[in-house]
Design an enzyme around this catalytic site. Structure first.
Site, PDB file in Angstrom:
ATOM      1  N   GLY A 356       0.823  -1.202   0.000  1.00 23.73           N
ATOM      2  CA  GLY A 356       0.000   0.000   0.000  1.00 23.73           C
ATOM      3  C   GLY A 356       0.854   1.247   0.000  1.00 23.73           C
ATOM      4  N   PRO A 358       2.461   4.884   1.252  1.00 20.62           N
ATOM      5  CA  PRO A 358       3.041   5.264   2.548  1.00 20.62           C
ATOM      6  C   PRO A 358       1.987   5.847   3.481  1.00 20.62           C
ATOM      7  CG  PRO A 358       4.415   6.045   0.731  1.00 20.62           C
ATOM      8  CD  PRO A 358       3.149   5.534   0.116  1.00 20.62           C
ATOM      9  N   GLY A 359       2.076   5.485   4.749  1.00 20.98           N
ATOM     10  CA  GLY A 359       1.222   6.081   5.755  1.00 20.98           C
ATOM     11  C   GLY A 359      -0.108   5.408   5.980  1.00 20.98           C
ATOM     12  N   VAL A 360      -0.373   4.232   5.369  1.00 22.35           N
ATOM     13  CA  VAL A 360      -1.673   3.587   5.549  1.00 22.35           C
ATOM     14  C   VAL A 360      -1.671   2.589   6.706  1.00 22.35           C
ATOM     15  CG1 VAL A 360      -2.361   3.873   3.144  1.00 22.35           C
ATOM     16  CG2 VAL A 360      -1.120   1.815   3.819  1.00 22.35           C
ATOM     17  N   GLY A 361      -0.537   2.469   7.425  1.00 23.93           N
ATOM     18  CA  GLY A 361      -0.513   1.645   8.624  1.00 23.93           C
ATOM     19  C   GLY A 361       0.063   0.262   8.444  1.00 23.93           C
ATOM     20  N   LYS A 362       0.895   0.045   7.414  1.00 24.38           N
ATOM     21  CA  LYS A 362       1.450  -1.290   7.164  1.00 24.38           C
ATOM     22  C   LYS A 362       2.363  -1.730   8.305  1.00 24.38           C
ATOM     23  CE  LYS A 362       3.356  -0.120   3.301  1.00 24.38           C
ATOM     24  NZ  LYS A 362       2.942   1.298   3.312  1.00 24.38           N
ATOM     25  N   THR A 363       3.251  -0.828   8.726  1.00 27.14           N
ATOM     26  CA  THR A 363       4.213  -1.186   9.765  1.00 27.14           C
ATOM     27  C   THR A 363       3.553  -1.282  11.131  1.00 27.14           C
ATOM     28  OG1 THR A 363       5.966  -0.081   8.501  1.00 27.14           O
ATOM     29  CG2 THR A 363       6.401  -0.545  10.817  1.00 27.14           C
ATOM     30  N   SER A 680      -6.659   3.492 -18.008  1.00 30.10           N
ATOM     31  CA  SER A 680      -8.044   3.694 -17.584  1.00 30.10           C
ATOM     32  C   SER A 680      -8.648   5.009 -18.087  1.00 30.10           C
ATOM     33  CB  SER A 680      -8.138   3.649 -16.058  1.00 30.10           C
ATOM     34  OG  SER A 680      -7.421   4.715 -15.471  1.00 30.10           O
ATOM     35  N   LYS A 723     -11.030   6.273  -6.773  1.00 30.06           N
ATOM     36  CA  LYS A 723     -11.493   7.154  -7.851  1.00 30.06           C
ATOM     37  C   LYS A 723     -12.889   7.699  -7.554  1.00 30.06           C
ATOM     38  CE  LYS A 723      -8.855   4.864 -11.537  1.00 30.06           C
ATOM     39  NZ  LYS A 723      -8.924   4.056 -12.768  1.00 30.06           N
TER      40      LYS A 723
END
Length: 803
Positions: A356, A358-363, A680, A723
């Site tokens: 995902g 950066p900053g979406v909470g993966k770590t 797209s 989108k």
């Protein structure tokens, strides 16, 4: 000396490129060949009793890089194969030749060369003087180089021919390949005799310094041997005097630790051998320090120590929901794993890759998963790792050697079944020391990692009990074999509603505490948080949102300190600018009126979704197409496909059939500094072209996304959730999407589904009649082909209303 060319003879010979070896005419040279095409050329020449043309390659250069240089025509002597992939050949140089061209011939290459047959007129005086100068310099070599060949020295002194003399000296006492190539490229033997003294003097300086270094090294080794001999004698003397008891106590202590530790039999046996080996080493020797470090590391590892998993689904759900809002896919996957673990305790641990922006909470989700499972948590940062030894460790014989990052993480966790987060796995690089991603193949394979061998500990360690979670921003840079070993879960960007919840439940309390504030000092209204999300940040995650909240906290803290009478500060949308200044992001809005040649498209970016107004302008011209807006190759191809679709339907659409000859068309995507790519935008380009060429206004409150085929079919796209959110925030009321994306509507944010209509489209005609404001077909125009027959209202069965 006067030189003139008597004859230039062109030839085509098998090409034999050699690495870092320079061959001179009339001097036999042994060459080791590893390249398969070079081996084929050598075999072909030997079979046909022909010569080969040899060129020297340095560094990473290829044969085509040295065209125009000088090589040597050689006769092939003996060939001995050391293996099927390599051979050692003896080559005897015949003459110099210019390298003209190279071409492929089956399994080997052929070289086009020009052999120059030169005749020299020499009075002998100048060449003899130069020869004597070279021989004077040559006298220094036997003094510097040990065991210098007497036969070679005699042969050099006996050679009278300037050409033979210069080549023999160059091949014998010139060691740097660039100097040898300089001499090889020179046809004039007298010129070679002039260059030789200069090159010999420069190399003598280097040889002299090298000889001094070798001497000092030899003296140091002899000194170390002397010290070792004296220490051994001292050890015997101390043993006789009974003064080595402390050393014996250390050995006994190690033996006791090994006996008490819960170790596998193979590990115990290895450590006992190493301890016995340590007892035979001098206490202060380098080898004893290495063995001590090895034993200590192996004893610290948790070979059989593990934690018990918490298998309560309800407790895990409570922990995951408390720590993170959103990211339901990840939570569901972990809860499924716990449920299966309840039914099948022996199931192998899963290897998950969270992808995902950066900053979406993966770590941060990694530590929450570990807490939900009741496991130890350790993070391994892989960003920028480029050495295989960082993963597998260094062999203990090297100075400063240590275990790799995986074993170090196990040691840090203190148990053999921790949750290991492999952070930024897409940022791995490689260099001459190996490929770390290849080392991870064994680590992340459940069938192989049961006996993972780190180069330092040299013993099998069971990693099958570990749970690995990797994080990445993109899958493009992850090697396919490594990606195949992981279950990929895509972490979508947060919606405004999710960001609001995260800010209220996590970010604001965290920042209040970090800045010494309480809820009594500062209150941030929901409208202010939404204002920050909309007008001050543009991101998929919440990092910038956290920074803006921190900025508000700092300003409030300053006010409280400077104005002690202030009791409580409330931040609302109306006074947000007082804390954060003017708006940093200008939100995209739909146009105030329906326009010709301007159509609302949708894009998916690292920051989430975005609405792009595609602009098309046509003007009299010769059929040129101009594309601007930092477009990638895929998007440029989409524009070509859209143009072909419009040309095919020109008569039906009321467009001049020869517009592609009489008009120049300019297509522009705004925000030109931002790179854009992807297929797209196909339907958007089609509608924009028809709107401009047919002068039909496009509805301002509709947007669209979808790839188009050359036959006009609308194909599925990705990122519908992001989108559609961008379209909703811009004021769009209806979105045209591919019919194949109907399955993705359930993933769209509920606020979007409640306020936006989705129209499913199979062909571009479905999009055209819903986007463009086309003239109604009258009775008088029943047979008029310029009036569009495909126009009709949106079919009810394609209209999905989520209101």
């Amino acid at each position: 000396m006067a030189i003139y060319s008597e004859k230039v003879k062109a030839k085509v010979l098998p090409l034999l490129p050699v690495k870092d070896t320079v061959i001179f005419p009339a001097i036999p040279t042994s060459v080791e060949i590893f390249d398969q095409r070079a081996l084929a050329a050598l075999t072909a020449a030997k079979k046909d009793d022909a010569n080969v043309f040899v060129i020297t390659l340095t560094g990473d250069r290829s044969p085509s890089d040295v065209i125009g240089k000088v090589g040597v025509v050689c006769k092939v002597g003996s060939i001995s194969h050391s293996s099927p992939q390599s051979a050692v050949a003896v080559l005897e140089g015949i003459c110099r030749a210019d390298f003209i061209d190279v071409k492929k011939n089956g399994d080997h290459d052929l070289a086009s060369i020009a052999c120059k047959m030169l005749r020299y007129e020499d009075d002998g005086v100048r060449s003899e003087l130069l020869r004597r100068d070279i021989l004077k310099l040559f006298e220094a070599y036997p003094r510097i180089i040990p065991n210098f060949s007497k036969e070679l020295e005699s042969a050099i002194r006996a050679t009278k021919s300037p050409s033979m003399f210069s080549d023999l000296v160059a091949s014998s006492v010139i060691f740097r390949n660039e100097n040898k190539l300089t001499l090889l490229n020179e046809y004039d033997p007298v010129r070679r005799l002039e260059l030789l003294p200069l090159l010999m003097e420069s190399e003598l300086v280097l040889l002299g310094e090298e000889a001094k270094i070798h001497k000092r090294t030899r003296e140091a080794i002899e000194e170390n041997q002397r010290d070792y001999y004296l220490r051994e004698q001292l050890k015997v003397i101390k043993s006789e005097l009974g003064e080595d008891e402390e050393y014996d106590e250390e050995i006994a202590e190690y033996m006791q630790k090994i006996a008490d530790a819960d170790l596998p039999d193979e590990v115990r046996e290895k450590l006992v051998k190493e301890t016995i080996k340590l007892s035979k080493q001098p206490y202060s020797s380098h080898e004893s320090a290495v063995i001590r470090g090895y034993i200590d590391t192996c004893l610290e590892l948790p070979w059989k120590k593990r934690t018990k998993d918490s298998l309560s689904v309800a407790n895990a759900r409570k922990i995951l929901n408390a720590d993170h809002d959103g990211i339901d896919d990840v939570k569901e996957r972990i809860l499924e794993f716990i449920a299966v673990k309840n039914l099948t305790p022996d199931i192998k641990n899963q290897i998950i890759c969270l992808v995902g922006a950066p900053g979406v909470g993966k770590t941060s989700i990694g530590s929450s998963i570990a807490r939900a499972l009741g496991r130890k948590y350790v993070r391994v940062a892989l960003g920028g790792v480029r050495d295989e030894s960082d993963i597998r460790g260094h062999r203990k014989t090297y100075v400063g050697s240590m275990p790799g990052r995986i074993i170090a993480a196990i040691n840090q966790a203190g148990v053999s079944n921790p949750l290991i987060l492999l952070d930024e796995i897409d940022k791995l690089t490689r260099d001459s020391h190996g490929d770390p991603s290849s080392a991870l193949l064994e680590v992340l394979d459940p069938d192989q990692n049961k006996s993972f061998r780190d180069h330092f500990i040299e013993l099998p360690f069971d990693l099958s009990e570990c749970m690995f979670i990797a994080t990445a921003n993109t899958l493009d840079t992850i090697p396919r074999p490594l990606l195949d070993r992981m279950e990929v879960i895509e972490m979508k960007s947060y919606s405004a509603r999710e960001k609001l919840s995260i800010a209220k439940n996590h970010l604001i309390p965290k920042k209040l505490k970090a800045h010494g504030l309480t809820k009594k000092d500062l209150r941030i209204d929901d409208s202010a948080i939404l204002g920050i999300i909309k007008s001050y940040t543009r991101e998929a995650g919440v990092r910038n949102l956290e920074r803006e909240i921190a900025s508000i906290c700092r300003k409030v803290a300053r006010r409280i300190v400077e104005e002690p009478g202030i009791k409580k500060i409330t931040v609302k949308a109306s006074n947000l600018h007082e804390f954060l200044g003017g708006e940093k992001i200008i939100p995209e809005k739909i146009s105030e009126c329906d326009e010709i040649g301007v159509v609302n498209g949708l894009a998916y970016t690292d920051a989430g979704g975005d609405m792009l107004k595609v602009e098309v302008v046509s003007m009299p011209g010769s059929g040129k197409i101009e594309l601007t807006g930092s477009l990638g190759e895929v998007m440029k191809e989409s524009a070509k496909i859209a143009l072909s679709i419009v040309r095919e339907r020109a008569s039906e659409l009321g467009i001049e059939s020869d517009f592609y000859k009489t008009k120049d068309i300019h297509i522009h995507f705004p925000e030109g500094a931002v790179p854009k790519d992807g297929p797209s935008a196909g339907v958007t380009l089609v509608c924009a072209l028809i709107s401009e060429l047919g002068k039909y206004p496009a509805r301002r409150d509709v947007a669209m996304t979808g790839e188009v085929s050359l036959r006009g079919k609308v194909l599925a796209i990705g990122g519908l959730r992001e989108k559609s959110m961008a379209a909703y925030l811009a004021g769009v009321k209806r979105i045209f999407i591919p019919k194949d994306n109907a399955r993705d509507i359930d993933k769209v944010d509920v606020s979007v589904r409640d306020n936006v209509e989705f129209v499913l489209c199979e062909t571009v005609e479905d999009v055209i009649k819903g986007v463009l404001i086309l003239p109604e077909k009258s009775a008088d125009a029943e047979n008029d082909s310029s009036i569009i027959p495909i126009i009709s209202k949106v079919r009810p069965e394609n209209l999905i209303s989520m209101r």
